[in-house]
Scaffold this motif. Structure first.
Motif, short mmCIF file in Angstrom:
data_model
loop_
_atom_site.label_atom_id
_atom_site.label_comp_id
_atom_site.label_asym_id
_atom_site.label_seq_id
_atom_site.Cartn_x
_atom_site.Cartn_y
_atom_site.Cartn_z
N ALA A 276 -27.18 -47.23 -40.04
CA ALA A 276 -26.69 -47.06 -38.67
C ALA A 276 -26.33 -48.40 -38.03
O ALA A 276 -25.55 -48.43 -37.07
CB ALA A 276 -27.74 -46.34 -37.82
N THR B 32 -20.23 -49.74 -37.71
CA THR B 32 -20.10 -50.12 -36.30
C THR B 32 -18.65 -50.37 -35.94
O THR B 32 -18.16 -49.92 -34.90
CB THR B 32 -20.95 -51.38 -36.01
OG1 THR B 32 -22.32 -51.10 -36.30
CG2 THR B 32 -20.81 -51.80 -34.56
N PHE C 3 -20.99 -44.39 -34.99
CA PHE C 3 -22.11 -43.98 -34.15
C PHE C 3 -21.81 -44.15 -32.66
O PHE C 3 -22.73 -44.22 -31.85
CB PHE C 3 -23.37 -44.77 -34.54
CG PHE C 3 -23.89 -44.42 -35.90
CD1 PHE C 3 -24.75 -43.33 -36.08
CD2 PHE C 3 -23.52 -45.16 -37.02
CE1 PHE C 3 -25.23 -42.99 -37.34
CE2 PHE C 3 -23.99 -44.83 -38.28
CZ PHE C 3 -24.84 -43.75 -38.44
N ASP C 4 -20.52 -44.21 -32.32
CA ASP C 4 -20.16 -44.39 -30.91
C ASP C 4 -20.47 -43.16 -30.06
O ASP C 4 -20.77 -43.28 -28.87
CB ASP C 4 -18.67 -44.72 -30.77
CG ASP C 4 -18.38 -46.17 -31.13
OD1 ASP C 4 -19.34 -46.91 -31.41
OD2 ASP C 4 -17.19 -46.55 -31.14
N ARG C 5 -20.36 -41.98 -30.67
CA ARG C 5 -20.64 -40.77 -29.91
C ARG C 5 -22.14 -40.66 -29.66
O ARG C 5 -22.95 -40.91 -30.55
CB ARG C 5 -20.14 -39.52 -30.65
CG ARG C 5 -18.64 -39.46 -30.75
CD ARG C 5 -18.19 -38.21 -31.48
NE ARG C 5 -18.40 -37.00 -30.71
CZ ARG C 5 -17.60 -36.57 -29.75
NH1 ARG C 5 -16.54 -37.28 -29.40
NH2 ARG C 5 -17.84 -35.45 -29.12
N THR C 6 -22.50 -40.28 -28.47
CA THR C 6 -23.91 -40.15 -28.13
C THR C 6 -24.19 -38.77 -27.55
O THR C 6 -23.28 -38.07 -27.11
CB THR C 6 -24.34 -41.20 -27.10
OG1 THR C 6 -23.57 -41.03 -25.89
CG2 THR C 6 -24.13 -42.61 -27.63
N GLU D 7 -29.82 -41.41 -23.86
CA GLU D 7 -28.61 -41.39 -24.66
C GLU D 7 -28.94 -41.91 -26.06
O GLU D 7 -29.42 -43.04 -26.22
CB GLU D 7 -27.53 -42.25 -24.03
CG GLU D 7 -26.98 -41.70 -22.72
CD GLU D 7 -26.19 -40.42 -22.92
OE1 GLU D 7 -25.42 -40.34 -23.90
OE2 GLU D 7 -26.33 -39.50 -22.08
N PRO E 296 -27.64 -41.85 -30.48
CA PRO E 296 -26.46 -41.63 -31.34
C PRO E 296 -26.38 -40.18 -31.80
O PRO E 296 -27.37 -39.59 -32.21
CB PRO E 296 -26.69 -42.58 -32.51
CG PRO E 296 -27.67 -43.59 -32.02
CD PRO E 296 -28.55 -42.87 -31.06
#
Length: 378
Positions: A317, A323, A328-331, A338, A340
């Motif tokens: 991760a 990155t 893993f930008d969506r949370t 908040e 990942p």
């Protein structure tokens, strides 16, 4: 780009993993997903650990962005209560054993009588027909029955469990999503629905296509960890460095294998892993085991030879590559935090903008909205 499923309504009767992950994928592509759960307790996954302030992380990871209706499907008027939703739904996903939805009055034929255009997806271990149709099972049973588990099950005195849920996800979730999308396309031409019979055990076969060629068609015996892609050759195995970290050697092609051998200083006389794979592998293991993974990693990266240090989920991760790609930008929101979201193979172009993917609805949160009056049935 507009989300391709923004006008699709999905009723999700499934639990645990295969169905919920499938409907999550549909939701991420824009579908409205209504999760139908039993009153009071909801589905079992709501109670699994670990948790954040009492909310199951596993449940939230698979069910965020969906709505929740809690209703006792065994009640006499459950069908009448859900009828308005069944009339306008595009897709139904269910994961009960064969015959259960029929007994409850929500089987394919019953729903089709209400909505002829319905795409009804049933996910089970062994399918709707056949001698094993109603047999209980889980992922390990399905990959075992499909012959996949036998290919790399570890030593006899210490068998190894599969590393991932191949049948649940690869044999259940993915085929469900693919066939639902195909059915939606077919319906545009015929204006008719269909009953999709997804069997997790059958979906597992594709993960060992080479074993089908070698073991089924050619009739050759395949022992555990003896095939080319399961450890039978030194060039495709896991080895341990001196610090206990494992190194994944996937140097199948000769140019990669020779580059790897150059890195570790493998003698020319022990580079032919076809004629004597055990001797070759023993020397590779000795050499890799002489130094820590921190010594080997930069050398293997520089050699670009399909060999790498095995990462933990937490390390993966944080990988700069993932990155950079925004994996893993969506949370999602769990109990106000908040975290990942689970990476899913839905192209960014078809999703809502990166950022928050919402939260998992509380049990029965949308009852009033959808007219599911449960005051006398809890």
């Amino acid at each position: 780009m507009s989300q391709p499923l923004k006008d699709i309504l999905v009723l999700d009767f499934s639990t645990l993993l295969p169905g919920p992950m499938a409907t999550l994928m549909l939701a991420e592509a824009g579908a409205e997903v209504i999760k139908v759960e039993r009153p009071v307790t909801g589905e079992d996954a709501r109670h699994t650990s670990p948790k954040i302030d009492g909310e199951s992380i596993g449940f939230a990871v698979l069910n965020h962005g969906k709505k929740s209706v809690a209703i006792d499907l065994k009640s006499e008027d459950a069908r009448a209560i859900l009828r308005p939703l069944l009339e306008k739904a595009d897709v139904v996903v269910e994961q009960f054993r064969p015959g259960v939805m029929d007994r409850l009055g929500f089987g394919y034929e019953a729903v089709r009588a209400i909505n002829p255009r319905i795409i009804y997806c049933s996910i089970t271990g062994y399918g709707q027909t056949g001698p094993k149709a109603k047999s209980a099972g889980h992922d390990m049973n399905y990959v075992g029955d499909a012959g996949v588990l036998s290919l790399s099950r570890g030593p006899v005195d210490q068998p190894t469990a599969p590393f991932g849920l191949v049948a649940d996800v690869g044999g259940g979730t993915y085929p469900a999503v693919v066939n639902i999308l195909l059915a939606l396309m077919a319906r545009q031409q015929t204006n008719e629905g269909v009953h999709l019979d997804i069997a997790m055990s059958e979906g597992a076969f594709a993960f060992a296509y080479w074993a089908h060629a070698q073991g089924v068609i050619a009739g050759q015996d395949i022992g555990s960890a003896s095939a080319r892609l399961t450890g039978g050759l030194a060039r495709y195995r896991l080895y341990s460095a001196s610090d206990g970290r494992q190194i994944a050697v996937g140097a199948v092609e000769e140019k990669f294998w020779q580059a790897f051998c150059d890195v570790i200083g493998q003698p020319e006389a022990l580079r032919d892993d076809w004629s004597d794979p055990d001797a070759c592998a023993a020397e590779v293991a000795r050499r890799l085991g002489s130094q820590p993974s921190t010594h080997w990693e930069p050398l293997l990266i520089a050699a670009d030879c399909c060999c790498s240090v095995v990462k933990t989920p937490a390390e993966a991760a944080r990988d700069p590559h993932f990155t950079a790609r925004g994996v893993f930008d969506r949370t999602l929101n769990i109990a106000g935090q908040e975290v990942p979201a689970l990476p899913l193979p839905i192209a960014p172009e078809f999703r809502s903008p990166a950022g928050s993917a919402g939260r998992a609805a509380t049990l029965g949160e949308d009852n009033v909205r959808f007219g599911a009056d449960l005051r006398d049935r809890e």
